[in-house]
Enzyme design. Structure first.
Site, PDB file in Angstrom:
ATOM      1  N   ASP A  89      35.397 -14.028  -4.206  1.00 46.95           N
ATOM      2  CA  ASP A  89      36.313 -13.773  -3.100  1.00 46.95           C
ATOM      3  C   ASP A  89      37.701 -14.263  -3.498  1.00 46.95           C
ATOM      4  O   ASP A  89      37.863 -14.996  -4.468  1.00 46.95           O
ATOM      5  CB  ASP A  89      35.826 -14.407  -1.800  1.00 46.95           C
ATOM      6  CG  ASP A  89      35.629 -15.907  -1.899  1.00 46.95           C
ATOM      7  OD1 ASP A  89      36.129 -16.502  -2.862  1.00 46.95           O
ATOM      8  OD2 ASP A  89      34.987 -16.475  -1.017  1.00 46.95           O
ATOM      9  N   ASP A 262      26.959 -10.833   1.735  1.00 38.69           N
ATOM     10  CA  ASP A 262      26.857 -12.203   1.239  1.00 38.69           C
ATOM     11  C   ASP A 262      26.868 -13.134   2.440  1.00 38.69           C
ATOM     12  O   ASP A 262      27.438 -12.808   3.478  1.00 38.69           O
ATOM     13  CB  ASP A 262      28.030 -12.552   0.319  1.00 38.69           C
ATOM     14  CG  ASP A 262      29.266 -12.956   1.115  1.00 38.69           C
ATOM     15  OD1 ASP A 262      29.488 -14.171   1.298  1.00 38.69           O
ATOM     16  OD2 ASP A 262      30.005 -12.066   1.587  1.00 38.69           O
TER      17      ASP A 262
END
Length: 370
Positions: A89, A262
């Site tokens: 990320d 996720d």
């Protein structure tokens, strides 16, 4: 990265992501390895659960241990000894979570290092640089996570800032061979979500994530936002719903055409004795498990369920034994991968409705309407 779409059943999609480091079958769930480690698990154990890709955290890894030491090992794969693909990320959500410790400007975000209090700046260029050094297989653009709740004006300003950062992220990504994903923002507003998608597709990305969900909104609002967002997303690119979630949320999102997920829930909940089974949640520290000779989940073939009783897991939890957290984590991650495998097989055989019905029936719940 190459994305292949094999089959659809309603809005649900069965496909695969192809990387040099391996193939990821979709729909896919990515265990979270915030600091370069899925908590309590060896990399081989994570792979044994069926996970084909994991997530690393750009923000935390850039602070500890820093990219210099990771680069000395090669990249993040070498540092943590994970053989498969890694998605990182951008750090945007973690910066958002700092609250008063950060200041957002057009250029990026000024914030205090949560470890030692030093001043740090991160913008799109810095985020792309860190992710390049990590050797990520999927890089996420730097964006601002819109707060919840937010007025239309606040959500619009935030989304448009993220679009400008998306353009800068694409430019800074340059010739990096890793895939670059855009992130759709816009709060809970249909017009803003559509504006975000158009802006991102005009820039052009290898995949598209839906951000700004699972941030405190009711489930009905989350799914409603997904319902008016997903139809406008490119059909030939992977769709990633960030930070989701609970098994039932994943099932509902797959029914709505999402490919990737996720969440820290399976690992975090495992450490707190909150375990997922085919019939629902088992709270292993409850007294009812103290004398139970049953496995955690009779339908699960993980190491934990094949070798230990609920009574043993209850005992380990009560004693605070590290082994208890490990066994719980092995099971929860395995359960999530079994769920994803079941969803993939159901889509491939066009029996998703039956799978979903049996999923909820085993939990004693009704199937939510689409």
């Amino acid at each position: 990265m190459k994305f292949e779409l094999d089959k659809q059943d309603g809005r649900a999609r069965r496909g695969r992501l192809i990387f040099k480091r391996g193939v990821v079958e979709t729909p896919a769930f990515m265990p979270v390895g915030t600091y370069g480690s899925v908590k309590g698990m060896m990399p081989e154990e994570v792979a044994d659960t069926g996970a084909q890709i994991i997530l690393g955290n750009t923000f935390h890894l850039s602070i500890r241990p820093g990219t210099d030491i990771i680069e000395q090992h090669g990249d993040l794969h070498d540092f943590m000894n994970w053989k498969g693909p890694i998605l990182t990320d951008s750090g945007g959500f973690q910066v958002f979570s700092l609250g008063k410790m950060r200041k957002i400007t057009e250029e990026g975000v000024h914030f205090r290092n949560p470890v030692n209090g030093s001043k740090i700046f991160m913008g799109p260029e810095e985020s792309m640089d860190v992710q390049r050094k990590l050797g990520s297989d999927i890089v996420m653009i730097f964006d601002e996570c819109t707060p919840y709740p937010a007025t239309h004006d606040v959500a619009a300003d935030s989304m448009r800032l993220s679009l400008r950062w998306a353009e800068r992220s694409k430019q800074a990504h340059g010739d990096n061979p890793s895939a670059l994903f855009g992130i759709v923002q816009g709060g809970m507003y249909e017009d803003l979500r559509q504006e975000s998608i158009k802006g991102l597709t005009d820039i052009g990305f290898d995949g598209y994530a839906i951000g700004g969900l699972s941030v405190g909104e009711p489930k009905e609002e989350m799914m409603g936002t997904l319902d008016f967002t997903e139809p406008h997303m490119p059909k030939d690119k992977p769709r990633y719903m960030m930070g989701v979630g609970k098994p039932e949320d994943i099932v509902e999102a797959v029914r709505r055409g999402i490919d990737m997920f996720d969440c820290v829930i399976p690992t975090r909940n495992a450490r707190n004795g909150f375990l997922f089974t085919h019939s629902g949640v088992v709270k292993i520290r409850n007294a009812v498990n103290k004398t139970s000779l049953e496995p955690l989940d009779a339908k699960c073939d993980c190491y934990t369920c094949q070798n230990y009783t609920r009574a043993y897991l209850h005992h380990l939890d009560k004693c605070g034994e590290i082994q208890g957290a490990r066994l719980n984590t092995i099971h929860n991650l395995h359960y999530y991968q079994l769920l994803m495998k079941g969803l993939r097989e159901a889509i491939a055989s066009e029996t998703l409705d039956t799978f979903v019905s049996e999923f909820y029936q085993a939990r004693g719940e009704d199937v939510p309407a689409l």
